[in-house]
Write a protein that holds these residues in place. Structure first.
Motif, PDB file in Angstrom:
ATOM      1  N   LEU A  67      65.615  28.151  33.433  1.00 51.99           N
ATOM      2  CA  LEU A  67      65.430  26.386  34.314  1.00 51.99           C
ATOM      3  C   LEU A  67      66.510  26.689  34.392  1.00 51.99           C
ATOM      4  O   LEU A  67      67.500  26.850  33.376  1.00 51.99           O
ATOM      5  N   ASN A  68      67.128  25.738  35.996  1.00 51.65           N
ATOM      6  CA  ASN A  68      68.511  25.016  35.350  1.00 51.65           C
ATOM      7  C   ASN A  68      68.373  23.814  34.947  1.00 51.65           C
ATOM      8  O   ASN A  68      69.830  23.059  34.480  1.00 51.65           O
ATOM      9  N   SER A  69      67.654  23.271  34.741  1.00 56.87           N
ATOM     10  CA  SER A  69      67.695  21.642  33.446  1.00 56.87           C
ATOM     11  C   SER A  69      67.835  22.229  31.721  1.00 56.87           C
ATOM     12  O   SER A  69      67.539  23.353  31.650  1.00 56.87           O
ATOM     13  N   SER A  70      68.308  20.984  31.001  1.00 57.57           N
ATOM     14  CA  SER A  70      67.643  21.141  29.375  1.00 57.57           C
ATOM     15  C   SER A  70      66.443  20.619  28.837  1.00 57.57           C
ATOM     16  O   SER A  70      66.851  20.150  27.477  1.00 57.57           O
ATOM     17  N   ASP A  71      65.660  20.700  29.625  1.00 58.12           N
ATOM     18  CA  ASP A  71      64.324  19.378  29.658  1.00 58.12           C
ATOM     19  C   ASP A  71      63.274  20.733  29.351  1.00 58.12           C
ATOM     20  O   ASP A  71      62.710  21.538  29.552  1.00 58.12           O
ATOM     21  N   TYR A  72      63.121  20.815  28.166  1.00 58.53           N
ATOM     22  CA  TYR A  72      61.778  21.655  27.123  1.00 58.53           C
ATOM     23  C   TYR A  72      60.513  21.432  27.804  1.00 58.53           C
ATOM     24  O   TYR A  72      60.066  22.263  27.960  1.00 58.53           O
ATOM     25  N   ALA A  73      60.155  20.315  28.315  1.00 60.08           N
ATOM     26  CA  ALA A  73      59.076  20.098  29.395  1.00 60.08           C
ATOM     27  C   ALA A  73      59.325  21.039  30.497  1.00 60.08           C
ATOM     28  O   ALA A  73      57.978  21.670  30.386  1.00 60.08           O
ATOM     29  N   GLY A  74      59.770  21.196  30.548  1.00 60.07           N
ATOM     30  CA  GLY A  74      59.331  22.223  31.600  1.00 60.07           C
ATOM     31  C   GLY A  74      59.151  23.361  31.659  1.00 60.07           C
ATOM     32  O   GLY A  74      57.717  23.807  32.933  1.00 60.07           O
ATOM     33  N   THR A  75      60.049  24.178  30.490  1.00 61.11           N
ATOM     34  CA  THR A  75      59.322  25.378  30.177  1.00 61.11           C
ATOM     35  C   THR A  75      57.539  25.426  29.949  1.00 61.11           C
ATOM     36  O   THR A  75      56.491  26.478  29.959  1.00 61.11           O
ATOM     37  N   SER A  76      57.438  24.096  29.058  1.00 66.18           N
ATOM     38  CA  SER A  76      56.334  24.568  28.411  1.00 66.18           C
ATOM     39  C   SER A  76      55.109  23.698  30.020  1.00 66.18           C
ATOM     40  O   SER A  76      53.730  24.099  30.256  1.00 66.18           O
ATOM     41  N   GLU A  77      55.631  23.032  30.583  1.00 65.34           N
ATOM     42  CA  GLU A  77      55.302  22.956  31.603  1.00 65.34           C
ATOM     43  C   GLU A  77      54.561  24.848  32.957  1.00 65.34           C
ATOM     44  O   GLU A  77      53.452  25.074  32.946  1.00 65.34           O
ATOM     45  N   LEU A  78      55.507  25.291  31.885  1.00 65.41           N
ATOM     46  CA  LEU A  78      55.196  26.367  33.182  1.00 65.41           C
ATOM     47  C   LEU A  78      54.187  27.304  32.347  1.00 65.41           C
ATOM     48  O   LEU A  78      53.176  28.306  32.905  1.00 65.41           O
ATOM     49  N   VAL A  79      54.363  27.527  30.698  1.00 61.30           N
ATOM     50  CA  VAL A  79      53.695  27.927  29.989  1.00 61.30           C
ATOM     51  C   VAL A  79      52.194  27.394  30.022  1.00 61.30           C
ATOM     52  O   VAL A  79      51.216  28.490  30.137  1.00 61.30           O
ATOM     53  N   SER A  80      51.560  25.956  30.476  1.00 61.20           N
ATOM     54  CA  SER A  80      50.607  25.114  30.495  1.00 61.20           C
ATOM     55  C   SER A  80      49.585  26.040  31.640  1.00 61.20           C
ATOM     56  O   SER A  80      49.050  26.276  32.279  1.00 61.20           O
ATOM     57  N   GLY A  81      50.259  25.980  33.231  1.00 62.91           N
ATOM     58  CA  GLY A  81      49.928  26.712  33.855  1.00 62.91           C
ATOM     59  C   GLY A  81      50.208  28.166  34.190  1.00 62.91           C
ATOM     60  O   GLY A  81      49.456  28.513  35.040  1.00 62.91           O
ATOM     61  N   GLY A  82      50.377  28.862  31.838  1.00 67.49           N
ATOM     62  CA  GLY A  82      49.734  30.070  32.581  1.00 67.49           C
ATOM     63  C   GLY A  82      50.519  31.614  33.273  1.00 67.49           C
ATOM     64  O   GLY A  82      50.194  32.527  33.709  1.00 67.49           O
ATOM     65  N   ILE A  83      51.893  30.682  34.161  1.00 66.66           N
ATOM     66  CA  ILE A  83      52.688  31.092  34.033  1.00 66.66           C
ATOM     67  C   ILE A  83      53.906  31.429  33.400  1.00 66.66           C
ATOM     68  O   ILE A  83      54.214  33.619  34.376  1.00 66.66           O
ATOM     69  N   ALA A  84      54.110  31.482  32.511  1.00 65.00           N
ATOM     70  CA  ALA A  84      55.247  31.912  31.817  1.00 65.00           C
ATOM     71  C   ALA A  84      54.801  31.633  30.262  1.00 65.00           C
ATOM     72  O   ALA A  84      53.631  31.415  29.727  1.00 65.00           O
ATOM     73  N   PHE A  85      55.968  32.617  29.279  1.00 58.79           N
ATOM     74  CA  PHE A  85      56.359  32.527  27.695  1.00 58.79           C
ATOM     75  C   PHE A  85      57.388  31.991  27.168  1.00 58.79           C
ATOM     76  O   PHE A  85      58.381  32.356  28.489  1.00 58.79           O
ATOM     77  N   THR A  86      56.700  31.461  26.096  1.00 60.52           N
ATOM     78  CA  THR A  86      58.850  31.314  25.831  1.00 60.52           C
ATOM     79  C   THR A  86      58.506  31.006  24.258  1.00 60.52           C
ATOM     80  O   THR A  86      57.509  31.211  24.043  1.00 60.52           O
ATOM     81  N   MET A  87      60.081  31.581  24.016  1.00 62.30           N
ATOM     82  CA  MET A  87      60.259  31.583  22.080  1.00 62.30           C
ATOM     83  C   MET A  87      60.732  30.207  22.152  1.00 62.30           C
ATOM     84  O   MET A  87      61.187  29.624  22.271  1.00 62.30           O
ATOM     85  N   THR A  88      59.555  29.639  20.659  1.00 58.09           N
ATOM     86  CA  THR A  88      60.225  28.188  19.859  1.00 58.09           C
ATOM     87  C   THR A  88      59.563  28.824  18.927  1.00 58.09           C
ATOM     88  O   THR A  88      58.773  29.555  18.392  1.00 58.09           O
ATOM     89  N   MET A  89      59.461  27.725  18.524  1.00 54.46           N
ATOM     90  CA  MET A  89      59.264  27.533  16.411  1.00 54.46           C
ATOM     91  C   MET A  89      57.986  27.709  16.199  1.00 54.46           C
ATOM     92  O   MET A  89      57.183  26.775  16.275  1.00 54.46           O
ATOM     93  N   LEU A  90      57.789  28.499  15.372  1.00 54.56           N
ATOM     94  CA  LEU A  90      56.349  28.267  14.634  1.00 54.56           C
ATOM     95  C   LEU A  90      55.777  27.452  13.996  1.00 54.56           C
ATOM     96  O   LEU A  90      54.765  27.351  14.439  1.00 54.56           O
ATOM     97  N   SER A  91      56.714  26.742  13.605  1.00 51.07           N
ATOM     98  CA  SER A  91      56.130  25.632  12.367  1.00 51.07           C
ATOM     99  C   SER A  91      55.218  24.993  13.370  1.00 51.07           C
ATOM    100  O   SER A  91      55.908  24.265  14.259  1.00 51.07           O
TER     101      SER A  91
END
Length: 301
Positions: A218-242
């Motif tokens: 993504l061109n933006s620095s908005d983490y919500a954008g990555t979550s949107e794609l994960v929520s829609g079943g399009i992708a995964f991302t790496m993030t804090m586990l805790s």
């Protein structure tokens, strides 16, 4: 001064692209500035090929000189402030996004421990910019995502946070973990690379080597954008586990974060300070001494 700063960055990274990212500029003008410096000094400072960059003998000789000059110049602001500061100073500590609550608690403890001599206030930013602000004296301390480079900086490693894979919850219902092979069905989505800690470059390389080659950047620095794609079943991302990590506030419905059983990754956070300011007689001697005590035991999440 700028040419010396550019030279030191390339000399420490031995990679023009990585040095340019550290300096928040493009690689092409950085290469031109190095050529300008070489012409001015009438010396070749780097042996450059398509695949590697190495210091020449002249470059190796210049590096300690350049570092010394930059350190002296960077010391001017804080030495001047020290000369004219009031009895109880206001000092700034840099804070990157997503700092774990346990680590924030220790920052508050440090502020309380030093409140008789200074008022410690938090200042937001990205790790690279925060490290640069410590170097030039604008910040007294900074929490930064490791690794960071820079001569003259002291480092206390204060926390390690395990990373997991944020995946569509409906595709992994009832699961407590995931494997790399299962993640291959999705591209990995990330925000703009300049907004990510440098460690995520290493993670990206390791995922690619493990066969996870599909990417969405993504061109933006908005983490919500990555979550949107994960929520829609399009992708995964790496993030804090805790689950206590503030990064989970970006998580939308149908997103779950699971450990990857055959891929371990941890994001390290360190506390940076200038070594010369922490030496006996330096203006941060007491503050850094207190920080060493309070952050002595590394946190894990």
């Amino acid at each position: 001064m700028l040419h010396l700063r550019y030279f030191v960055a390339v000399a420490e990274e031995l990679n023009f692209s990585q040095a340019a990212r550290r300096l928040h500029m493009a690689a092409s003008p950085l290469s031109q500035r190095i050529k300008d410096l070489e012409r001015e000094l009438d010396q070749t400072l780097f042996d450059r090929t398509t695949h590697h960059v190495e210091l020449t003998p002249a470059g190796a000789a210049l590096l300690p000189m350049a570092r010394e000059v930059l350190e002296r110049v960077h010391a001017i602001p804080w030495r001047l402030r020290e000369a004219v500061r009031p009895q109880r100073a206001t000092l700034l500590i840099g804070m990157p996004s997503g700092v774990h609550p346990a680590l924030r608690g220790r920052v508050r403890e440090l502020a309380e421990a030093c409140r008789e001599s200074c008022e410690l206030k938090r200042w937001p930013g990205r790790s690279g910019g925060l490290a640069e602000a410590v170097r030039d004296g604008r910040l007294a301390l900074a929490l930064v995502r490791l690794p960071v480079a820079g001569a003259g900086l002291g480092l206390i490693e204060v926390m390690r946070e395990r990373l997991g894979a944020a995946v569509p919850a409906d595709r992994f219902e009832g699961r407590e973990s995931v494997t790399l092979d299962e993640l291959k069905q999705f591209p990995c989505v990330t925000i703009a690379s300049e907004a990510l800690p440098a460690y995520f470059d290493e993670i990206d390389t390791r995922l690619h080597s493990a066969g996870l080659k599909k990417r969405i950047r993504l061109n933006s620095s908005d983490y919500a954008g990555t979550s949107e794609l994960v929520s829609g079943g399009i992708a995964f991302t790496m993030t804090m586990l805790s689950p206590d990590s503030p990064m989970h506030r970006h998580r939308l419905d149908n997103v779950t974060v699971l450990p990857v059983v055959d891929f371990r990754a941890e994001l390290a956070t360190g506390l940076l300070y200038r070594k010369d300011r922490a030496e006996p007689g330096g203006d941060l001697e007491a503050l850094v001494g207190a920080a060493r005590r309070i952050f002595a035991e590394e946190l894990f999440a």
